[in-house]
Design a protein around this motif. Structure first.
Motif, mmCIF file in Angstrom:
data_model
loop_
_atom_site.group_PDB
_atom_site.id
_atom_site.type_symbol
_atom_site.label_atom_id
_atom_site.label_comp_id
_atom_site.label_asym_id
_atom_site.label_seq_id
_atom_site.Cartn_x
_atom_site.Cartn_y
_atom_site.Cartn_z
ATOM 1 N N ILE A 428 0.839 -1.208 0.000
ATOM 2 C CA ILE A 428 0.000 0.000 0.000
ATOM 3 C C ILE A 428 0.872 1.256 0.000
ATOM 4 C CG2 ILE A 428 -1.610 1.364 1.420
ATOM 5 C CD1 ILE A 428 -2.902 -1.348 2.244
ATOM 6 N N MET A 429 1.921 1.265 0.845
ATOM 7 C CA MET A 429 2.750 2.469 0.972
ATOM 8 C C MET A 429 3.646 2.697 -0.246
ATOM 9 S SD MET A 429 3.577 2.906 5.017
ATOM 10 C CE MET A 429 3.840 1.228 5.461
ATOM 11 N N THR A 430 4.169 1.623 -0.823
ATOM 12 C CA THR A 430 5.036 1.820 -2.001
ATOM 13 C C THR A 430 4.214 2.071 -3.271
ATOM 14 O OG1 THR A 430 5.241 -0.595 -2.216
ATOM 15 C CG2 THR A 430 7.056 0.575 -1.149
ATOM 16 N N ASN A 431 2.907 1.750 -3.233
ATOM 17 C CA ASN A 431 2.016 2.104 -4.348
ATOM 18 C C ASN A 431 1.640 3.585 -4.321
ATOM 19 O OD1 ASN A 431 1.876 -0.418 -5.499
ATOM 20 N ND2 ASN A 431 -0.072 -0.988 -4.575
ATOM 21 N N SER A 432 1.819 4.221 -3.152
ATOM 22 C CA SER A 432 1.294 5.576 -2.921
ATOM 23 C C SER A 432 2.248 6.664 -3.405
ATOM 24 C CB SER A 432 1.012 5.760 -1.418
ATOM 25 O OG SER A 432 0.785 7.109 -1.119
ATOM 26 N N LYS A 433 1.715 7.572 -4.224
ATOM 27 C CA LYS A 433 2.483 8.742 -4.673
ATOM 28 C C LYS A 433 2.780 9.653 -3.484
ATOM 29 C CE LYS A 433 1.991 12.837 -7.586
ATOM 30 N NZ LYS A 433 1.073 13.573 -8.473
ATOM 31 N N LEU A 434 1.860 9.678 -2.513
ATOM 32 C CA LEU A 434 2.003 10.511 -1.317
ATOM 33 C C LEU A 434 3.240 10.101 -0.514
ATOM 34 C CD1 LEU A 434 0.164 12.791 -0.128
ATOM 35 C CD2 LEU A 434 -0.776 11.058 1.413
ATOM 36 N N LYS A 441 7.124 5.714 -6.790
ATOM 37 C CA LYS A 441 5.993 4.825 -6.492
ATOM 38 C C LYS A 441 6.045 3.625 -7.438
ATOM 39 C CE LYS A 441 2.566 6.797 -9.634
ATOM 40 N NZ LYS A 441 1.236 7.342 -9.802
ATOM 41 N N ASN A 442 5.404 2.522 -7.055
ATOM 42 C CA ASN A 442 5.425 1.307 -7.874
ATOM 43 C C ASN A 442 4.788 1.555 -9.238
ATOM 44 O OD1 ASN A 442 6.580 -0.174 -5.785
ATOM 45 N ND2 ASN A 442 4.602 -0.815 -4.970
ATOM 46 N N ASN A 443 5.424 1.051 -10.304
ATOM 47 C CA ASN A 443 4.786 1.153 -11.621
ATOM 48 C C ASN A 443 3.679 0.104 -11.740
ATOM 49 O OD1 ASN A 443 5.934 -1.378 -12.442
ATOM 50 N ND2 ASN A 443 7.826 -0.339 -13.027
ATOM 51 N N LEU A 444 2.943 0.148 -12.833
ATOM 52 C CA LEU A 444 1.754 -0.715 -12.992
ATOM 53 C C LEU A 444 2.104 -2.196 -12.882
ATOM 54 C CD1 LEU A 444 -1.286 -0.865 -13.608
ATOM 55 C CD2 LEU A 444 -0.695 -0.913 -16.050
ATOM 56 N N LEU A 445 3.220 -2.607 -13.504
ATOM 57 C CA LEU A 445 3.616 -4.021 -13.488
ATOM 58 C C LEU A 445 3.913 -4.493 -12.061
ATOM 59 C CD1 LEU A 445 3.899 -5.994 -15.847
ATOM 60 C CD2 LEU A 445 6.371 -5.622 -15.786
ATOM 61 N N VAL A 446 4.659 -3.672 -11.297
ATOM 62 C CA VAL A 446 4.991 -4.019 -9.905
ATOM 63 C C VAL A 446 3.717 -4.078 -9.068
ATOM 64 C CG1 VAL A 446 6.193 -3.247 -7.820
ATOM 65 C CG2 VAL A 446 7.346 -3.115 -10.028
ATOM 66 N N LYS A 447 2.784 -3.132 -9.305
ATOM 67 C CA LYS A 447 1.499 -3.145 -8.579
ATOM 68 C C LYS A 447 0.741 -4.443 -8.824
ATOM 69 C CE LYS A 447 0.376 1.805 -8.354
ATOM 70 N NZ LYS A 447 -0.504 2.865 -8.875
ATOM 71 N N ILE A 448 0.652 -4.835 -10.112
ATOM 72 C CA ILE A 448 -0.118 -6.048 -10.461
ATOM 73 C C ILE A 448 0.507 -7.279 -9.810
ATOM 74 C CG2 ILE A 448 -0.736 -7.602 -12.365
ATOM 75 C CD1 ILE A 448 -0.983 -5.027 -14.135
ATOM 76 N N PHE A 449 1.823 -7.462 -10.023
ATOM 77 C CA PHE A 449 2.493 -8.640 -9.450
ATOM 78 C C PHE A 449 2.537 -8.565 -7.926
ATOM 79 C CE2 PHE A 449 4.373 -9.142 -13.778
ATOM 80 C CZ PHE A 449 3.905 -10.428 -14.008
ATOM 81 N N GLY A 450 2.610 -7.335 -7.389
ATOM 82 C CA GLY A 450 2.594 -7.142 -5.937
ATOM 83 C C GLY A 450 1.299 -7.624 -5.324
ATOM 84 N N TRP A 451 0.172 -7.215 -5.915
ATOM 85 C CA TRP A 451 -1.132 -7.637 -5.388
ATOM 86 C C TRP A 451 -1.344 -9.141 -5.547
ATOM 87 C CZ3 TRP A 451 -3.814 -5.441 -1.892
ATOM 88 C CH2 TRP A 451 -3.837 -4.051 -1.764
#
Length: 524
Positions: A428-434, A441-451
């Motif tokens: 959640i925190m590394t996905n956040s631009k804040l 912040k995580n790019n789309l590929l990292v987000k998908i594989f992360g989840w």
């Protein structure tokens, strides 16, 4: 004021709310303008401290017995676990470097004090559970190498605190070098033993591709199924404390946070370091499984404990080919195995203590000297081991060995509880631009594989929980005991899910508070 400072220095337990692992934070200088390999060498080290958690004694029996029982089909599980570990460790290191907070500090900054205490206690239990495996591994290694009675060997493991005291005086870079040397010892032992066994390399590489059989509930071999073997490997591989540790020690390099390029360079080279070291961990775990298949004759290892494996390596009737048999007669194979086991246990002394300090400072802002931290954790961890040794002392050796092996495997149950509470906030925190800014912040590929990784690991850990609780009742549990075990498991799963909801809600509220504060400051 001077008296206050003096009193503070002499207190064993102090208030801490500063930089993560302040003694080593930003202490390693990295020269700029050097070539790729020279720069990588200066960033190398933290990845090794993290990688040892992926090849500790908890991994050994799961990988070797998985190979004995199901040949090479669980190779794909080791590969998937390693790839997920690389992804999670990348995010943990990036969080530490970019936010200048370790994972415990970052969670605590966005959540309530009461949740911070709960998560601290949960993670402490996971660290102690890991420590139980290290106590058993180191004590058995001392017994096998020097014939020290088990009770005394367990007590001797407490004195590794003296090793830690010595290491804290030599500097962090030297600690990293010592850990790398111990990893190389472990790697050499298993490369040597596997090379002698001439494994079926076509079968090894074929096993890297998952099939329907990989997560099947059939066949049952010596009380294990492919799915239970896979869950054992996953549970022993991806450990929550490694995420806290990496987010802290990734900050040991000096970084100019006003220069975005310097931060980006640190993230890039730290990721290289982590992935290279975790590749070594993947090779070690693969070699352990290959040992189970190629070193021993199929199905001959009835005692999967460290005692049984040690004896099997010196028992010529259990080995698979003539070259192995001729070497085994000299006792080299079994001695090397025990040496690697001891090296693995000593590595965890360093990493477990540093992680304990990270979570204590991060979650509850308490600080104590590393030697005291180690002593307290280790003394608590030896109690169940001593009870187990005392209760089985009068029983046949095989039963004592099985009891210690069961205790070690059951201690890993706590890791299933703690893992979601490190993985989910990290994602959640590394996905956040804040939290991370637009660039980091995580790019789309990292987000998908992360989840996918977080949901899959949480699901598999929860799925394996009923079986883990059932194993507390032994191999001949009654129907009522199995029903009780399942009820306990489902209550625990409900508690984990409720605590996860609380954690996510607190993180969401914390982020909203931070967003409002940033907007207020920008308006002024």
């Amino acid at each position: 004021m001077k008296n206050d400072d003096a009193n503070k220095k002499h207190r064993l337990i102090q208030y801490a709310n500063g930089k993560s692992l302040e003694e080593i934070n930003g202490t390693v200088e990295v020269p700029k303008g050097k070539g790729f390999w020279r720069t990588l060498f200066m960033y190398s080290g933290p990845g090794a401290l993290v990688a040892v958690g992926y090849m500790d004694p908890g991994n050994w029996s799961t990988s070797i017995t998985g190979g004995q029982n199901f040949q090479y089909i669980l190779m794909s599980v080791i590969l998937m676990s390693s790839l997920i570990a690389m992804l999670l460790q990348y995010m943990a290191a990036k969080l530490g470097i970019v936010s200048q907070m370790d994972l415990a500090q970052a969670i605590r900054a966005r959540t309530s004090k009461s949740l911070g205490v709960v998560l601290w206690l949960l993670t402490e239990l996971a660290i102690m559970a890991t420590d139980i495996a290290e106590v058993i591994g180191a004590a058995i290694a001392l017994y096998l190498l020097f014939h020290i009675p088990l009770v005394y060997a367990v007590f001797i493991t407490v004195f590794d605190v003296l090793l830690l005291l010595l290491l804290t005086k030599v500097g962090f870079r030297k600690i990293e070098a010592i850990v790398v040397c111990l990893i190389l010892v472990i790697l050499f032992v298993f490369v040597y033993e596997v090379a002698l066994s001439h494994p079926n390399w076509a079968g090894v590489f074929k096993g890297l591709i998952p099939t329907g059989q990989t997560f099947s509930s059939e066949p049952h071999v010596q009380g294990m199924t492919p799915i239970s073997g896979a869950l054992g490997i996953i549970g022993a591989t991806v450990m929550p404390h490694n995420l806290y540790l990496h987010s802290a020690i990734s900050q040991s390099r000096k970084v100019n946070h006003d220069d975005e390029e310097d931060v980006a360079r640190t993230v890039r080279f730290t990721t290289w370091d982590s992935n290279i070291q975790l590749s070594f961990a993947f090779i070690v775990n693969s070699l352990l499984l290959i040992m189970g298949v190629a070193v021993f004759k199929s199905g001959v290892v009835k005692d999967p404990s460290f005692f049984g494996l040690f004896q099997a390596l010196s028992n010529t009737s259990m080995l698979s080919n003539g070259l192995l048999i001729s070497v085994a007669k000299s006792g080299v194979l079994s001695v090397l195995f025990a040496v690697a086991l001891l090296a693995s246990g000593q590595n965890s002394t360093i990493t477990g203590t540093l992680t304990g300090q990270v979570i204590m400072e991060g979650f509850v802002h308490m600080k104590m000297p590393l030697w005291l931290r180690r002593l307290v954790t280790r003394l608590i961890s030896v109690i169940p081991v001593l009870i187990c040794v005392a209760m089985t002392g009068s029983k046949p050796p095989l039963q004592q060995h099985e009891a210690l092996n069961t205790l070690m495997n059951n201690s890993q149950v706590f890791l299933a509880f703690a893992l979601p509470f490190s993985m989910l906030p990290l994602l959640i925190m590394t996905n956040s631009k804040l939290e991370m800014g637009e660039r980091f912040k995580n790019n789309l590929l990292v987000k998908i594989f992360g989840w996918i990784s977080v949901v899959a690991l949480t699901f598999l850990n929860m799925k394996g929980l009923p079986g883990s609780i059932e194993s507390f009742f032994g191999d001949h549990a009654t129907k009522s005991q199995l029903a009780t075990a399942d009820m306990i498991a489902y209550v625990l799963i409900a508690a984990v899910l409720a605590l996860l909801v609380w954690t996510i809600y607190d993180l969401y509220r914390g982020n909203k508070r931070l967003e409002a504060k940033i907007n207020s400051e920008s308006n002024h």
